[in-house]
Design a protein around this motif. Structure first.
Motif, PDB file in Angstrom:
ATOM      1  N   THR A  81       0.828  -1.290   0.052  1.00 13.66           N
ATOM      2  CA  THR A  81       0.146   0.001  -0.128  1.00 13.66           C
ATOM      3  C   THR A  81       0.709   1.209   0.009  1.00 13.66           C
ATOM      4  N   SER A  82       1.914   1.336   0.673  1.00  8.59           N
ATOM      5  CA  SER A  82       2.890   2.621   1.083  1.00  8.59           C
ATOM      6  C   SER A  82       3.429   2.814  -0.255  1.00  8.59           C
ATOM      7  N   ASP A  83       3.735   1.814  -1.148  1.00 10.30           N
ATOM      8  CA  ASP A  83       4.279   2.005  -2.381  1.00 10.30           C
ATOM      9  C   ASP A  83       3.274   2.428  -3.513  1.00 10.30           C
ATOM     10  N   LEU A  84       2.043   2.289  -3.439  1.00  6.65           N
ATOM     11  CA  LEU A  84       1.117   2.578  -4.412  1.00  6.65           C
ATOM     12  C   LEU A  84       0.969   4.294  -4.696  1.00  6.65           C
ATOM     13  N   PRO A  85       0.857   4.536  -6.089  1.00  5.89           N
ATOM     14  CA  PRO A  85       0.834   6.193  -6.088  1.00  5.89           C
ATOM     15  C   PRO A  85      -0.528   6.650  -5.305  1.00  5.89           C
ATOM     16  N   ARG A  86      -0.318   7.758  -4.962  1.00  4.14           N
ATOM     17  CA  ARG A  86      -1.623   8.380  -4.226  1.00  4.14           C
ATOM     18  C   ARG A  86      -2.679   8.940  -5.216  1.00  4.14           C
ATOM     19  N   TRP A  87      -3.762   8.746  -4.693  1.00  4.29           N
ATOM     20  CA  TRP A  87      -5.059   9.270  -5.381  1.00  4.29           C
ATOM     21  C   TRP A  87      -4.759  11.078  -5.638  1.00  4.29           C
ATOM     22  N   LYS A  88      -5.112  11.508  -6.640  1.00  5.51           N
ATOM     23  CA  LYS A  88      -5.044  12.970  -6.917  1.00  5.51           C
ATOM     24  C   LYS A  88      -6.325  13.547  -7.326  1.00  5.51           C
ATOM     25  N   PRO A  89      -6.680  14.592  -6.713  1.00  5.26           N
ATOM     26  CA  PRO A  89      -8.081  15.191  -7.124  1.00  5.26           C
ATOM     27  C   PRO A  89      -8.128  15.694  -8.536  1.00  5.26           C
ATOM     28  N   ARG A  90      -9.057  15.636  -9.212  1.00  3.05           N
ATOM     29  CA  ARG A  90      -9.087  16.201 -10.701  1.00  3.05           C
ATOM     30  C   ARG A  90      -9.695  17.819 -10.366  1.00  3.05           C
ATOM     31  N   VAL A  91      -8.834  18.788 -10.315  1.00  2.32           N
ATOM     32  CA  VAL A  91      -9.226  19.982 -10.137  1.00  2.32           C
ATOM     33  C   VAL A  91     -10.601  20.547 -11.178  1.00  2.32           C
ATOM     34  N   ILE A  92     -11.576  20.806 -10.732  1.00  5.36           N
ATOM     35  CA  ILE A  92     -12.733  21.637 -11.911  1.00  5.36           C
ATOM     36  C   ILE A  92     -12.855  22.888 -10.827  1.00  5.36           C
ATOM     37  N   ASP A  93     -12.637  24.045 -11.362  1.00  5.67           N
ATOM     38  CA  ASP A  93     -12.781  25.200 -10.943  1.00  5.67           C
ATOM     39  C   ASP A  93     -13.946  26.038 -11.633  1.00  5.67           C
ATOM     40  N   ASP A  94     -15.096  25.250 -11.737  1.00 14.24           N
ATOM     41  CA  ASP A  94     -16.103  25.765 -12.609  1.00 14.24           C
ATOM     42  C   ASP A  94     -17.532  25.697 -11.873  1.00 14.24           C
ATOM     43  N   LEU A 108      -7.296  -6.193 -20.621  1.00  9.70           N
ATOM     44  CA  LEU A 108      -7.942  -5.686 -19.088  1.00  9.70           C
ATOM     45  C   LEU A 108      -6.871  -5.888 -17.938  1.00  9.70           C
ATOM     46  N   LYS A 109      -6.176  -6.840 -18.130  1.00 13.18           N
ATOM     47  CA  LYS A 109      -4.993  -7.055 -17.047  1.00 13.18           C
ATOM     48  C   LYS A 109      -4.305  -5.861 -16.956  1.00 13.18           C
ATOM     49  N   GLY A 110      -3.845  -5.636 -18.173  1.00 12.82           N
ATOM     50  CA  GLY A 110      -2.738  -4.537 -18.282  1.00 12.82           C
ATOM     51  C   GLY A 110      -3.207  -3.304 -17.994  1.00 12.82           C
ATOM     52  N   ALA A 111      -4.440  -3.087 -17.883  1.00 10.80           N
ATOM     53  CA  ALA A 111      -5.237  -1.640 -17.785  1.00 10.80           C
ATOM     54  C   ALA A 111      -5.627  -1.439 -16.240  1.00 10.80           C
ATOM     55  N   THR A 112      -5.499  -2.599 -15.422  1.00 11.82           N
ATOM     56  CA  THR A 112      -5.731  -2.087 -14.093  1.00 11.82           C
ATOM     57  C   THR A 112      -4.779  -1.245 -13.263  1.00 11.82           C
ATOM     58  N   ILE A 113      -5.276  -0.360 -12.644  1.00  8.93           N
ATOM     59  CA  ILE A 113      -4.315   0.806 -11.983  1.00  8.93           C
ATOM     60  C   ILE A 113      -4.613   0.407 -10.396  1.00  8.93           C
ATOM     61  N   ALA A 114      -3.532   0.340  -9.712  1.00  4.91           N
ATOM     62  CA  ALA A 114      -3.572   0.287  -8.222  1.00  4.91           C
ATOM     63  C   ALA A 114      -3.209   1.624  -7.597  1.00  4.91           C
ATOM     64  N   ILE A 115      -4.027   2.152  -6.778  1.00  2.00           N
ATOM     65  CA  ILE A 115      -3.671   3.412  -6.279  1.00  2.00           C
ATOM     66  C   ILE A 115      -4.053   3.302  -4.594  1.00  2.00           C
ATOM     67  N   ARG A 116      -3.509   4.288  -4.069  1.00  2.00           N
ATOM     68  CA  ARG A 116      -3.980   4.489  -2.505  1.00  2.00           C
ATOM     69  C   ARG A 116      -4.581   5.752  -2.344  1.00  2.00           C
ATOM     70  N   ALA A 117      -5.871   5.747  -1.761  1.00  4.30           N
ATOM     71  CA  ALA A 117      -6.473   6.694  -1.239  1.00  4.30           C
ATOM     72  C   ALA A 117      -6.947   6.933   0.099  1.00  4.30           C
ATOM     73  N   ASP A 118      -7.136   8.204   0.592  1.00  4.96           N
ATOM     74  CA  ASP A 118      -7.859   8.447   1.935  1.00  4.96           C
ATOM     75  C   ASP A 118      -9.352   8.449   1.407  1.00  4.96           C
ATOM     76  N   VAL A 119     -10.203   7.537   1.979  1.00  6.18           N
ATOM     77  CA  VAL A 119     -11.571   7.328   1.460  1.00  6.18           C
ATOM     78  C   VAL A 119     -12.556   7.652   2.823  1.00  6.18           C
ATOM     79  N   VAL A 120     -13.684   8.023   2.455  1.00  2.00           N
ATOM     80  CA  VAL A 120     -14.654   8.151   3.436  1.00  2.00           C
ATOM     81  C   VAL A 120     -16.077   7.339   2.878  1.00  2.00           C
ATOM     82  N   VAL A 121     -16.557   6.568   3.989  1.00  5.68           N
ATOM     83  CA  VAL A 121     -17.515   5.534   3.621  1.00  5.68           C
ATOM     84  C   VAL A 121     -18.836   6.233   3.369  1.00  5.68           C
TER      85      VAL A 121
END
Lengths: 184, 199
Positions: A167-180, B54-67
């Motif tokens: 998990t710690s190696d995964l890229p962080r989610w980045k917001p898609r900025v929409i200023d409209d 499809l396998k090649g297209a999967t993206i893994a990310i980490r995110a702070d999320v809210v339920v």
């Protein structure tokens, strides 16, 4: 004795509504001096008091898991006005075999005495025979959750893949900025 | 139990502190959640085995999320999967906003930033909601920007296992603020539906 599971016959014959039963409660507002199974779901209690018919498919006994309920475990209760009884298992088996749709509806109360000691039910076989053709060997799918509509086996696995991720190696989610204001 | 609930209802604080083993509910803030996603762009399925593409297209990310899933659905075990929306600290969002402004050759002024925050607060930026800064016991957070554009659905068991195993406590939105916040998502969805119908 307790009701392990209960379904109401769909008036349009499209399936069954899975109902939730809470045993042991008493509701004197509907029928005095009797104990009831409170049933969450199904039609409004008013409909029964007006004398309309409705049938319920029940499973009574000591089934440890809803998934283990077999075809033969189910019987049918029919509510006629303020009475209802239960058919024998042999005549009710053809009613079964369709997947259930569960929709939240008001609470109704079924008389415990009538469920456990079924009265004679007349002319129910006509209703029962309307769904003939279903194999008696057919078993129910897992009991759907109350208030939800479950589509069985709708997911088709396209591929499966073992991933080694940290998990710690995964890229962080980045917001898609929409200023409209006008672009959701 | 009732006492705890009343305490939460009457509290001015936005958050409560819950232990890792506490069952999940709506408004839980989960940090560093691993998420599998798909690329935003079109997928070219020609020229190779579909499953390989499809396998090649999967993206893994980490995110702070809210339920986002309703608390009652989780409490009554009506759902197997949990709906989540990502969020970032407002300072991180500001950084991303400034970068975007610069990319567009615009000046990310303090006034423009303040105006944006006011628009988010007033509900004019449909996809964003702001969660207040807050703390509970030793946990604290600054203001968070929740983005309804990205919605993830994750199996509940999978979601709960990491934070149970990590043993990390988490912040949970208190019921009043949870309700206010949760009303924003249908509003956003409604706008999307209405506009798609009009197009």
């Amino acid at each position: 004795m307790t009701i392990e599971a209960l379904r109401e016959d769909d008036p349009k014959r499209m399936g069954y509504k899975a109902l939730m039963v809470t045993s042991g409660a008493t509701n004197t507002s509907l029928i005095e001096q009797e104990h009831f199974y409170f049933v969450h779901g199904g039609r409004q209690a008013d409909a029964f008091e007006l004398g309309e018919d409705s049938s319920f498919v029940v499973c009574v006994g000591s089934v440890s898991s809803l998934k283990e309920i077999q075809f033969a475990d189910w019987g049918t209760c029919v509510w006629r006005g303020n009475k209802f009884g239960r058919l024998s298992l042999s005549t009710s088996e053809h009613r079964l075999g369709r997947s259930a749709a569960a929709i939240m509806h008001p609470i109704i109360a079924l008389s415990r005495a009538n469920v456990e000691e079924p009265a004679n039910v007349e002319n129910v076989s006509e209703t029962v025979s309307s769904l003939t053709g279903v194999s008696p060997e057919t078993e129910f799918e897992a009991f759907p959750r109350r208030g939800t509509y479950c589509l069985a086996d709708t997911e088709r696995i396209l591929f499966s893949q073992n991933l080694e991720l940290k998990t710690s190696d995964l890229p962080r989610w980045k917001p898609r900025v929409i200023d409209d204001r006008h672009t959701p | 139990m009732i006492g705890t609930h009343l305490k939460e209802l009457m509290s001015d604080s936005w958050y409560s502190h819950v232990e890792a083993q506490t069952p999940l509910t709506q408004g839980d803030l989960i940090l560093d959640c691993p998420v599998i996603a798909w690329p935003a762009g079109p997928l070219n399925l020609s020229g190779s085995e579909e499953s390989e593409i499809l396998k090649g297209a999967t993206i893994a990310i980490r995110a702070d999320v809210v339920v986002m899933t309703q608390a009652c659905d989780l409490e009554n075990n009506k759902v197997d999967k949990v709906i989540l929306c990502p969020h970032v600290s407002v300072s991180d969002y500001r950084t991303a906003w400034e970068e975007e402004k610069k990319r567009l050759k615009q000046n990310p002024t303090k006034k423009a930033w303040g105006s944006l925050l006011a628009d988010i607060r007033d509900g004019y930026i449909w996809n964003l909601a702001i969660l207040n800064a807050g703390e509970s016991d030793d946990l604290k957070t600054e203001h968070r920007a929740v983005d309804f554009h990205d919605v993830y659905t994750i199996p509940r068991g999978f979601l709960e296992s990491p934070f149970k195993q990590r043993g990390h406590p988490r912040l949970r939105l208190n019921p009043t603020y949870r309700e206010i916040f949760h009303r924003r998502l249908p509003g956003f969805s409604c706008v999307l539906v209405c506009r798609s119908l009009l197009q």
